[in-house]
Structures are given as structure tokens and as C-alpha cells.
Design a protein around this motif. Sequence first.
Motif, PDB file in Angstrom:
ATOM      1  N   UNK A   1      39.294  20.650  49.786  1.00 52.45           N
ATOM      2  CA  UNK A   1      39.867  21.083  51.063  1.00 52.45           C
ATOM      3  C   UNK A   1      39.078  22.267  51.616  1.00 52.45           C
ATOM      4  N   UNK A   2      38.827  22.239  52.913  1.00 55.59           N
ATOM      5  CA  UNK A   2      38.069  23.310  53.575  1.00 55.59           C
ATOM      6  C   UNK A   2      39.043  24.437  53.942  1.00 55.59           C
ATOM      7  N   UNK A   3      38.781  25.666  53.479  1.00 57.93           N
ATOM      8  CA  UNK A   3      39.705  26.757  53.794  1.00 57.93           C
ATOM      9  C   UNK A   3      39.767  27.043  55.301  1.00 57.93           C
ATOM     10  N   UNK A   4      40.932  27.429  55.747  1.00 58.65           N
ATOM     11  CA  UNK A   4      41.158  27.810  57.138  1.00 58.65           C
ATOM     12  C   UNK A   4      40.884  29.319  57.220  1.00 58.65           C
ATOM     13  N   UNK A   5      39.659  29.675  57.532  1.00 57.17           N
ATOM     14  CA  UNK A   5      39.251  31.081  57.438  1.00 57.17           C
ATOM     15  C   UNK A   5      39.971  31.960  58.457  1.00 57.17           C
ATOM     16  N   UNK A   6      40.311  31.396  59.606  1.00 57.66           N
ATOM     17  CA  UNK A   6      40.969  32.191  60.650  1.00 57.66           C
ATOM     18  C   UNK A   6      42.345  32.684  60.182  1.00 57.66           C
ATOM     19  N   UNK A   7      42.973  31.914  59.298  1.00 56.02           N
ATOM     20  CA  UNK A   7      44.331  32.280  58.850  1.00 56.02           C
ATOM     21  C   UNK A   7      44.386  32.622  57.367  1.00 56.02           C
ATOM     22  N   UNK A   8      43.243  32.917  56.792  1.00 53.68           N
ATOM     23  CA  UNK A   8      43.201  33.166  55.348  1.00 53.68           C
ATOM     24  C   UNK A   8      43.605  34.604  55.031  1.00 53.68           C
ATOM     25  N   UNK A   9      44.375  34.777  53.968  1.00 54.35           N
ATOM     26  CA  UNK A   9      44.695  36.127  53.498  1.00 54.35           C
ATOM     27  C   UNK A   9      43.578  36.604  52.598  1.00 54.35           C
ATOM     28  N   UNK A  10      43.288  37.901  52.649  1.00 59.33           N
ATOM     29  CA  UNK A  10      42.225  38.445  51.797  1.00 59.33           C
ATOM     30  C   UNK A  10      42.837  39.010  50.522  1.00 59.33           C
ATOM     31  N   UNK A  11      42.274  38.648  49.398  1.00 59.34           N
ATOM     32  CA  UNK A  11      42.717  39.179  48.107  1.00 59.34           C
ATOM     33  C   UNK A  11      41.546  39.925  47.481  1.00 59.34           C
ATOM     34  N   UNK A  12      41.812  41.130  47.004  1.00 59.53           N
ATOM     35  CA  UNK A  12      40.737  41.942  46.429  1.00 59.53           C
ATOM     36  C   UNK A  12      40.752  41.894  44.913  1.00 59.53           C
ATOM     37  N   UNK A  13      39.562  41.743  44.352  1.00 58.83           N
ATOM     38  CA  UNK A  13      39.406  41.794  42.896  1.00 58.83           C
ATOM     39  C   UNK A  13      38.246  42.731  42.576  1.00 58.83           C
ATOM     40  N   UNK A  14      38.525  43.724  41.755  1.00 56.40           N
ATOM     41  CA  UNK A  14      37.487  44.680  41.366  1.00 56.40           C
ATOM     42  C   UNK A  14      37.187  44.485  39.893  1.00 56.40           C
ATOM     43  N   UNK A  15      35.923  44.232  39.602  1.00 62.55           N
ATOM     44  CA  UNK A  15      35.501  44.054  38.217  1.00 62.55           C
ATOM     45  C   UNK A  15      34.886  45.364  37.751  1.00 62.55           C
ATOM     46  N   UNK A  16      35.522  45.978  36.747  1.00 60.25           N
ATOM     47  CA  UNK A  16      35.095  47.318  36.365  1.00 60.25           C
ATOM     48  C   UNK A  16      34.905  47.483  34.869  1.00 60.25           C
ATOM     49  N   UNK A  17      34.280  48.606  34.547  1.00 61.02           N
ATOM     50  CA  UNK A  17      34.088  48.985  33.155  1.00 61.02           C
ATOM     51  C   UNK A  17      35.299  49.787  32.740  1.00 61.02           C
ATOM     52  N   UNK A  18      35.838  49.560  31.570  1.00 61.69           N
ATOM     53  CA  UNK A  18      36.965  50.386  31.143  1.00 61.69           C
ATOM     54  C   UNK A  18      36.893  50.593  29.639  1.00 61.69           C
ATOM     55  N   UNK A  19      35.893  51.367  29.210  1.00 61.75           N
ATOM     56  CA  UNK A  19      35.742  51.580  27.782  1.00 61.75           C
ATOM     57  C   UNK A  19      36.904  52.398  27.250  1.00 61.75           C
ATOM     58  N   UNK A  20      37.148  52.263  25.979  1.00 64.85           N
ATOM     59  CA  UNK A  20      38.125  53.137  25.348  1.00 64.85           C
ATOM     60  C   UNK A  20      39.558  52.733  25.560  1.00 64.85           C
ATOM     61  N   UNK A  21      39.792  51.612  26.221  1.00 63.04           N
ATOM     62  CA  UNK A  21      41.158  51.123  26.333  1.00 63.04           C
ATOM     63  C   UNK A  21      41.641  50.675  24.963  1.00 63.04           C
ATOM     64  N   UNK A  22      42.951  50.426  24.849  1.00 63.06           N
ATOM     65  CA  UNK A  22      43.407  49.983  23.535  1.00 63.06           C
ATOM     66  C   UNK A  22      42.951  48.534  23.324  1.00 63.06           C
ATOM     67  N   UNK A  23      42.522  48.233  22.087  1.00 61.95           N
ATOM     68  CA  UNK A  23      41.982  46.898  21.849  1.00 61.95           C
ATOM     69  C   UNK A  23      43.027  45.822  22.105  1.00 61.95           C
ATOM     70  N   UNK A  24      42.577  44.635  22.564  1.00 62.20           N
ATOM     71  CA  UNK A  24      43.529  43.555  22.811  1.00 62.20           C
ATOM     72  C   UNK A  24      44.249  43.157  21.527  1.00 62.20           C
ATOM     73  N   UNK A  25      45.445  42.583  21.671  1.00 61.67           N
ATOM     74  CA  UNK A  25      46.171  42.107  20.490  1.00 61.67           C
ATOM     75  C   UNK A  25      45.385  40.965  19.860  1.00 61.67           C
ATOM     76  N   UNK A  26      45.390  40.931  18.523  1.00 65.75           N
ATOM     77  CA  UNK A  26      44.588  39.913  17.837  1.00 65.75           C
ATOM     78  C   UNK A  26      45.206  38.531  18.047  1.00 65.75           C
TER      79      UNK A  26
END
Length: 464
Positions: A320-345
Amino acid sequence: MPVLSRPTRREFLLGTAAGLAVTAGVGLSGRRVMAADTTLTVSGLDHAILPGTVTPDMMSFAADGPPPVLRLRRGQPFTVDVVNQLNEATVVHWHGLRIANAMDGVPYLTQPPIEPRQRFRYTLTAPDAGSFWYHPHCNTLEQMGRGLTGMLVVEDDENPGFDQDLPLNIRDFRLGEDGRFISFYRPRAAARGGTLGTVSTVNWAVEPVYDLPAGSLVRLRLAVTDMTRVGIYDLAGGAAQVIALDSNPLPRPMTPDGIILAPGQRADIALRMPDAEGETVTLNLRLPQGPKPLAHLRATGASARRALAELAPLTPNPIAEPDLANARILDFVFGWSPGGKPPVAGICGTLGYTFWSINRIAWDGDSPDPVAPLAVLKPGRSYVLRLRNETPNDHPIHLHGLTFRLLRSNKRPIPPLLTDTALLQSGETMEVALVADNPGDWAFHCHVIEHQKTGLTGYIRVEA
Ligand code: C2O
Ligand code: CU
Ligand code: CU
């Protein structure tokens, strides 16, 4: 069950392909054809990758060799029984297929992990034709590292006129000189570009040679199923054109020079073999020190005298071709985040580090209680996803279950390709658009598996 009512040219040709000569040591198992519903037995095995050595403790989707190539018919349900013969849980994901969410193979998000000696039946009904692949989504770095990456082809409704069809599963393994696995990654590298493999292979073989009829038309299906490497590929010799990228036909074919393929990406190339017996075409990986040959295609017999111009164009997929005139914008930021708590195993494992995040949230591991969706989309609506990479590394960003169109970048001109995996360069902001027409919770992550497993994962919910 997909049954062909009459023998097609493709069937005939695939039948003859099994008789092709291949140089010593290179089996044809990497291109075995499954024409009907099938069973994948996820198994441990020993296999020779580096000539003169044996690699113990590999993993495959078959007990006796490399992962089989699965072949589906567009729009026809295909059942795959995955039988887990490993000593650990697994789950199988079908990369690029816009299928029902319950069949997508992501632990907890779409199904429980498949425990050892358990099985799970996937029913795949693929709306799009093209070159795809499949891989686990549980203990992913190690399971893929040991070999669990296979190719999946959804046949065109009509063969555009190819004489041969050759899937090329391109990936590295991390092996020492003795052929044994070395550590699957280094934490320092996981926090940067990722850990590269040491041995380059195509269909689990080092520099295989495929014999193909001189002057014939070959469809090469390249899939980069590597965990890490963003490569530049060239096809040298013969006449050839790139006809599709990431399963979607190109409106205008391109020359196969400098094809950039990141982990997860695919390229279909129409190749006209040279006329003279013994002449070769070589697939090269471009490296700073020069081209590195990955596979050779050798012309045999008298020329079939085909011409690329005889090929019918590929049929576009019904996206399907997106309807750009009526499309909502969603923001995604890809970042570095060292030192966070490790994911659950959990059952599906963790690398024990957090280095990355999406919208400042690091994925906390595969668990029955995952973090909230990154976004909730209304069914049938159009969206522009603004993907901002604030890190100094490249990230192939992959979305399950939906195909999106590239719109623009702040860094470079980009063609309006349709894809499921877009390479987001360091510091780049890219806008892509889609119609939210497949309900479910769809994983959204970097396909450098070390990044995926150290935080750069989330999911997008499309409401029913
Ligand atoms: Cu090929 Cu979630 O990935
Ligand atoms: Cu995927
Ligand atoms: Cu990444």
C-alpha cells in the motif's frame, strides 16, 4: 499445500539444477529445494567450513548440512514444522515476510520460546514475491553465529524467463585457524561497529565455484545473513543488472557495482553468463586492501545465447502506498546508552551489557513482561517514521511485518526504495513511510545482532 498443477519451466529448471557439477568440497545442500510443506529440524552438527578442518558445534536447520532454501508460492499457505533438537530454546523468524503476527517468531511478543525437544508449526502465507531469509530470535547472536541463517524464496507468479535460480547466502563465521569457533563477539566492539567474522562464506562454503550453462540467464539471489558486516559487493564478468533490493523490484535496474548490503538486506541480480566455456563471473566483497572473491560462477558447455533483454520485468509487490499528506510523524532516536543495567537473561539469553537505546529506552531483554511499545499505530493509517541516528556508528534498522518506503535523508540523496531494513548511517536522519496495515506487535531493531542484543531493540504496535 502448494501443489503446482502443471510442470512449469521453473520446476524443470530446478530439476536440472540438481545435476549441476560443483567443485570438490562444495555440496549442493545449500540450495536444496523444498517444494512443499516442510520440517526444519534445528540441530547441532559438525561441518567442514575452512578447508582441511572441521568446525564442531555448528547449528543448522537440518541435521546433516547447511540450512535448506525454502521455496514458497505467493499467497499460498506453507506450513513449516520447526523441531527443536538443540539443548536450548529457540524460535524462528521469517525476515521480510508480511505474515500474521502470531507466525513472526519473536519470543513472548508473538509466541513462547520453543523449548528443547518441542516443536512449533508456522503457517506462512506470503503476500510478496522475492528473496527473503530466516533465522532464530532467541539467543540470537550465538545461534546465528553457529550457523542458523537460511534463505527463503517466494516464487514469482510467472518465471520472468530465467534458466537458473541460485540463492547465495552470504555470511562470515568467527573461526580460528583450526576451524573452531572463537568468541562470538567482543564487548568493546559491540559498543561500536560490532565484531566482524574471520571467514567469509557463501552457502557455508569458502569461495565456492558454481557451474552454470554458458550464455544462460541466471537469477542470483544475494542475502547478507551476517551478524555484523556492512559490505560493498561487485559482480565482475558477464552482463548483469540488479533487478530487486530487499525483495522489491527496482523500477529501473542498476549495474551490480558497489552494491551496499547491510546485515539483513538482499539483492537480486539478473546475470547473463559468458559465452565461452570456462569463463567465470566473480562475486567480490570490496575491502580496503582490494576485492575479495566470495564465489565464482563458471560457464559450461555451448552457449545458450540468451539475452538479458529477453527477461520480463518483475511484478511489483502489492504494498500500500502511504498517504503522505495525511501521515502522522513518529520520531525514533537511536542512541548510545552505556552503563545501563544489563538486560534480563531469561530463556533467550543476554550478552550482559547495555550499550544502545531507542527513544532513550534500552530493550530489557526477551521476557514475558517487555517494555511498552515504542509507538501505537492505528490500522490502515499512514505514518512517516523519522529515524534519527545520534551515534557515530551505522545501524541497519529493521521492522518486522511491514514494508516501508524510503523518503529522504539529511545526509545524501536516497532512492525511493521499498524495504524492511534500511541502513541508517552515522549521524543520519532518514524519513520513511508506511501504511499500518498488518496488526500486531512488530519487533523493530538494529540488525547488527550485538547492537540488537545490547539495547537497540523495541517494537511497534499496530492495533487490530
Ligand atoms: Cu531479521 Cu528481528 O530480524
Ligand atoms: Cu525480521
Ligand atoms: Cu546497530
